[in-house]
Design a protein around this motif. Structure first.
Motif, PDB file in Angstrom:
ATOM      1  N   PRO A 154      34.284  37.823  57.464  1.00 50.44           N
ATOM      2  CA  PRO A 154      35.389  37.832  58.585  1.00 50.44           C
ATOM      3  C   PRO A 154      36.527  37.303  57.819  1.00 50.44           C
ATOM      4  O   PRO A 154      37.695  37.552  58.237  1.00 50.44           O
ATOM      5  CB  PRO A 154      34.815  37.196  59.742  1.00 50.44           C
ATOM      6  CG  PRO A 154      33.184  36.928  59.261  1.00 50.44           C
ATOM      7  CD  PRO A 154      33.036  37.453  57.984  1.00 50.44           C
ATOM      8  N   GLN A 155      36.714  36.521  56.804  1.00 54.21           N
ATOM      9  CA  GLN A 155      37.795  35.744  56.327  1.00 54.21           C
ATOM     10  C   GLN A 155      38.149  36.633  55.159  1.00 54.21           C
ATOM     11  O   GLN A 155      39.333  36.458  54.458  1.00 54.21           O
ATOM     12  CB  GLN A 155      37.388  34.527  55.573  1.00 54.21           C
ATOM     13  CG  GLN A 155      36.985  33.547  56.559  1.00 54.21           C
ATOM     14  CD  GLN A 155      35.874  33.721  57.224  1.00 54.21           C
ATOM     15  OE1 GLN A 155      34.832  34.140  56.444  1.00 54.21           O
ATOM     16  NE2 GLN A 155      35.403  33.184  58.572  1.00 54.21           N
ATOM     17  N   GLY A 156      37.508  38.014  54.885  1.00 54.56           N
ATOM     18  CA  GLY A 156      38.161  38.695  53.763  1.00 54.56           C
ATOM     19  C   GLY A 156      36.912  38.889  52.673  1.00 54.56           C
ATOM     20  O   GLY A 156      36.095  38.325  52.745  1.00 54.56           O
ATOM     21  N   PRO A 157      37.340  39.933  51.756  1.00 57.33           N
ATOM     22  CA  PRO A 157      36.312  40.172  50.733  1.00 57.33           C
ATOM     23  C   PRO A 157      36.188  38.685  49.645  1.00 57.33           C
ATOM     24  O   PRO A 157      37.203  38.188  49.461  1.00 57.33           O
ATOM     25  CB  PRO A 157      36.796  41.177  49.983  1.00 57.33           C
ATOM     26  CG  PRO A 157      38.378  41.415  50.303  1.00 57.33           C
ATOM     27  CD  PRO A 157      38.554  40.825  51.636  1.00 57.33           C
ATOM     28  N   ARG A 158      34.773  38.672  49.344  1.00 54.62           N
ATOM     29  CA  ARG A 158      34.589  37.591  48.383  1.00 54.62           C
ATOM     30  C   ARG A 158      34.045  37.979  47.075  1.00 54.62           C
ATOM     31  O   ARG A 158      33.094  38.568  47.232  1.00 54.62           O
ATOM     32  CB  ARG A 158      33.794  36.324  49.010  1.00 54.62           C
ATOM     33  CG  ARG A 158      34.492  35.597  50.208  1.00 54.62           C
ATOM     34  CD  ARG A 158      35.614  34.705  49.748  1.00 54.62           C
ATOM     35  NE  ARG A 158      36.068  34.051  51.080  1.00 54.62           N
ATOM     36  CZ  ARG A 158      35.782  32.353  51.202  1.00 54.62           C
ATOM     37  NH1 ARG A 158      35.234  31.959  50.233  1.00 54.62           N
ATOM     38  NH2 ARG A 158      36.295  32.042  52.205  1.00 54.62           N
ATOM     39  N   LYS A 159      34.500  37.532  45.950  1.00 53.05           N
ATOM     40  CA  LYS A 159      33.821  37.919  44.714  1.00 53.05           C
ATOM     41  C   LYS A 159      32.528  37.279  44.818  1.00 53.05           C
ATOM     42  O   LYS A 159      32.354  36.027  45.002  1.00 53.05           O
ATOM     43  CB  LYS A 159      34.793  37.577  43.493  1.00 53.05           C
ATOM     44  CG  LYS A 159      33.904  38.127  42.103  1.00 53.05           C
ATOM     45  CD  LYS A 159      34.971  37.730  41.069  1.00 53.05           C
ATOM     46  CE  LYS A 159      34.172  38.270  39.636  1.00 53.05           C
ATOM     47  NZ  LYS A 159      35.100  38.041  38.480  1.00 53.05           N
ATOM     48  N   ALA A 160      31.429  37.687  44.476  1.00 52.77           N
ATOM     49  CA  ALA A 160      30.369  37.377  44.403  1.00 52.77           C
ATOM     50  C   ALA A 160      29.286  37.372  42.682  1.00 52.77           C
ATOM     51  O   ALA A 160      29.737  38.609  42.482  1.00 52.77           O
ATOM     52  CB  ALA A 160      29.143  37.854  45.100  1.00 52.77           C
ATOM     53  N   THR A 161      28.508  36.459  42.353  1.00 55.77           N
ATOM     54  CA  THR A 161      27.906  36.446  41.295  1.00 55.77           C
ATOM     55  C   THR A 161      26.387  36.237  41.573  1.00 55.77           C
ATOM     56  O   THR A 161      26.231  35.477  42.374  1.00 55.77           O
ATOM     57  CB  THR A 161      28.437  35.866  40.022  1.00 55.77           C
ATOM     58  OG1 THR A 161      28.412  34.391  40.644  1.00 55.77           O
ATOM     59  CG2 THR A 161      29.829  36.296  39.786  1.00 55.77           C
ATOM     60  N   ILE A 162      25.571  36.957  40.911  1.00 57.18           N
ATOM     61  CA  ILE A 162      23.914  36.898  41.210  1.00 57.18           C
ATOM     62  C   ILE A 162      23.582  35.722  40.341  1.00 57.18           C
ATOM     63  O   ILE A 162      23.973  35.452  39.202  1.00 57.18           O
ATOM     64  CB  ILE A 162      23.400  38.036  40.925  1.00 57.18           C
ATOM     65  CG1 ILE A 162      23.760  39.229  41.508  1.00 57.18           C
ATOM     66  CG2 ILE A 162      21.753  37.712  41.018  1.00 57.18           C
ATOM     67  CD1 ILE A 162      23.039  40.605  41.084  1.00 57.18           C
ATOM     68  N   THR A 163      22.742  34.808  41.208  1.00 59.38           N
ATOM     69  CA  THR A 163      22.023  33.682  40.520  1.00 59.38           C
ATOM     70  C   THR A 163      20.605  33.697  41.001  1.00 59.38           C
ATOM     71  O   THR A 163      20.208  34.354  42.121  1.00 59.38           O
ATOM     72  CB  THR A 163      22.672  32.312  40.893  1.00 59.38           C
ATOM     73  OG1 THR A 163      22.120  31.349  40.024  1.00 59.38           O
ATOM     74  CG2 THR A 163      22.659  31.965  42.210  1.00 59.38           C
ATOM     75  N   ASP A 212      28.697  43.093  37.662  1.00 65.14           N
ATOM     76  CA  ASP A 212      30.259  42.607  37.557  1.00 65.14           C
ATOM     77  C   ASP A 212      31.011  43.424  38.774  1.00 65.14           C
ATOM     78  O   ASP A 212      30.697  44.654  38.525  1.00 65.14           O
ATOM     79  CB  ASP A 212      30.711  42.759  36.319  1.00 65.14           C
ATOM     80  CG  ASP A 212      32.184  42.190  36.193  1.00 65.14           C
ATOM     81  OD1 ASP A 212      32.420  41.179  36.982  1.00 65.14           O
ATOM     82  OD2 ASP A 212      33.116  42.831  35.439  1.00 65.14           O
ATOM     83  N   GLY A 213      31.525  42.750  39.482  1.00 65.77           N
ATOM     84  CA  GLY A 213      32.264  43.696  40.667  1.00 65.77           C
ATOM     85  C   GLY A 213      31.777  43.343  41.884  1.00 65.77           C
ATOM     86  O   GLY A 213      32.097  44.065  42.862  1.00 65.77           O
ATOM     87  N   LEU A 214      30.754  42.587  42.037  1.00 68.48           N
ATOM     88  CA  LEU A 214      30.174  42.382  43.379  1.00 68.48           C
ATOM     89  C   LEU A 214      31.108  41.878  44.231  1.00 68.48           C
ATOM     90  O   LEU A 214      31.735  40.984  44.080  1.00 68.48           O
ATOM     91  CB  LEU A 214      28.610  41.745  43.319  1.00 68.48           C
ATOM     92  CG  LEU A 214      27.654  42.462  42.745  1.00 68.48           C
ATOM     93  CD1 LEU A 214      26.434  41.387  42.927  1.00 68.48           C
ATOM     94  CD2 LEU A 214      27.226  43.664  43.855  1.00 68.48           C
ATOM     95  N   MET A 215      31.146  42.371  45.681  1.00 67.71           N
ATOM     96  CA  MET A 215      32.164  41.646  46.666  1.00 67.71           C
ATOM     97  C   MET A 215      31.208  41.578  47.845  1.00 67.71           C
ATOM     98  O   MET A 215      30.755  42.515  48.221  1.00 67.71           O
ATOM     99  CB  MET A 215      33.149  42.795  46.802  1.00 67.71           C
ATOM    100  CG  MET A 215      34.011  42.909  45.521  1.00 67.71           C
ATOM    101  SD  MET A 215      34.917  41.471  45.075  1.00 67.71           S
ATOM    102  CE  MET A 215      36.247  41.107  46.151  1.00 67.71           C
ATOM    103  N   VAL A 216      31.650  40.642  48.662  1.00 63.88           N
ATOM    104  CA  VAL A 216      31.057  40.416  50.008  1.00 63.88           C
ATOM    105  C   VAL A 216      32.134  40.555  50.984  1.00 63.88           C
ATOM    106  O   VAL A 216      33.097  39.942  51.011  1.00 63.88           O
ATOM    107  CB  VAL A 216      30.132  39.283  50.103  1.00 63.88           C
ATOM    108  CG1 VAL A 216      29.668  38.925  51.632  1.00 63.88           C
ATOM    109  CG2 VAL A 216      29.162  39.022  49.168  1.00 63.88           C
ATOM    110  N   GLU A 217      31.913  41.554  51.875  1.00 62.74           N
ATOM    111  CA  GLU A 217      32.774  41.606  53.070  1.00 62.74           C
ATOM    112  C   GLU A 217      32.508  40.549  54.324  1.00 62.74           C
ATOM    113  O   GLU A 217      31.657  40.615  54.996  1.00 62.74           O
ATOM    114  CB  GLU A 217      32.907  42.880  53.751  1.00 62.74           C
ATOM    115  CG  GLU A 217      33.202  44.085  52.793  1.00 62.74           C
ATOM    116  CD  GLU A 217      34.188  44.245  52.324  1.00 62.74           C
ATOM    117  OE1 GLU A 217      35.473  43.749  53.146  1.00 62.74           O
ATOM    118  OE2 GLU A 217      34.779  44.878  51.097  1.00 62.74           O
TER     119      GLU A 217
END
Length: 315
Positions: free
Chosen positions: A301-310, A294-299
């Motif tokens: 160019p449009q800003g950070p995006r919250k990510a979840t694993i699948t 929980d709490g994964l973020m992808v940096e």
């Protein structure tokens, strides 16, 4: 169905008394039982166990093989290994250019060209054919989950002729020109060398471990290194990601994946999936990161995006 000019997928041909021996040395997959007319998906690794490419190996004759590659200069690698290892072979790039016919109706198009027997061709198998005097091989293969065939043209001067023949045969089925579908490839998690891999990726990290036969008697490049990796366990693993936010554009540039302020991996590709109506991505993460992180973020160019694993593939 669609027809793709994929002539950039060049062949590396090995001929000579040691052709089979060299083909085996170049891949950790056991290909000792490959039959005439059969292709096998094989990883190629260097002596450190690093993935160099993931081509199809085709057995044309007992002493003649093709590695059908997509990216990277495998030709120079094979030449170097052959010379350094003293293999009695000749290595070259032959005049062979693939044309792909892909999609649910591809089989109907190919059957109209080569006859109904072509429907019996098993996946990754191929056979020599002739079409209006054009020498070629037809194979059930292709970089698509939709199913299809690849026609290996053996005379580059007849490329325009072959294109028109396939275009006419495919007209009743609505064929049109195209190319590998980027979004479909991400959804299907089809490995793209150079996009999903970096300079230190090994086959275990990207789902190719099932093609690594460490117990075979034959020697191969990177055998000791791959044994060591298998014994210690991988440090990274490939996963799928769902990204929050507005639809994101297709991208094949590496972006950092962060967890609680620390970098834990790299996102290799991203796309917006119309089927799922979600942003999807493929990433290499530290093996210690669990699926429930929980709490994964992808940096991006449009800003950070919250990510979840699948899991992969997405659909």
């Amino acid at each position: 169905c669609a027809m793709w000019d994929v002539s950039s997928e060049r062949q590396v041909e090995i001929t000579g008394p040691d052709a089979a021996k060299l083909a085996q040395y170049l891949t950790p997959r056991d290909v000792s039982n490959i039959a005439f007319g059969q292709g096998k998906y094989v990883p190629l690794c260097d002596h450190d166990g690093t993935l160099l490419n993931d081509p199809i190996l085709l057995k044309i004759e007992d002493d003649r093989f093709w590695f059908s590659i997509a990216d990277s200069d495998v030709l120079l690698w094979v030449k170097g290994v052959a010379d350094g290892g003293g293999f009695d072979v000749h290595v070259r790039e032959p005049d062979v250019s693939p044309l792909a016919i892909q999609g649910p109706k591809a089989e109907d198009v190919v059957a109209s060209l080569f006859g109904e027997d072509v429907r019996k061709l098993k996946y990754f198998w191929f056979r020599p054919c002739e079409l209006d005097g054009i020498a070629l091989y037809v194979a059930r293969s292709g970089w698509s989950k939709q199913g299809g065939f690849e026609i290996y043209l053996c005379d580059g001067t007849r490329g325009a002729d072959l294109w028109q023949i396939v275009k006419r045969a495919g007209a009743p089925f609505g064929i049109g020109p195209g190319a590998p579908n980027y979004v479909e490839r991400v959804e299907s998690a089809l490995l793209s060398y150079g996009a999903d891999t970096d300079e230190r990726t090994n086959p275990f990290e990207v789902g190719l471990g099932k093609y690594v036969d460490l117990d075979q008697d034959a020697d191969f490049a990177g055998k000791d290194a791959l044994k060591a990796i298998a014994a210690c366990g991988v440090k990274r693993r490939q996963v799928g990601l769902f990204l929050d936010g507005d639809p994101i554009g297709s991208n094949e540039h590496p972006f950092p994946v962060m967890l609680h302020g620390g970098r834990v991996g790299t996102m290799s590709v991203t796309a917006h999936s119309p089927r799922l109506d979600r942003n999807i991505a493929i990433a290499l993460l530290d093996a210690s990161i669990g699926d429930d992180a929980d709490g994964l973020m992808v940096e991006t160019p449009q800003g950070p995006r919250k990510a979840t694993i699948t899991s992969l593939p997405f659909c």
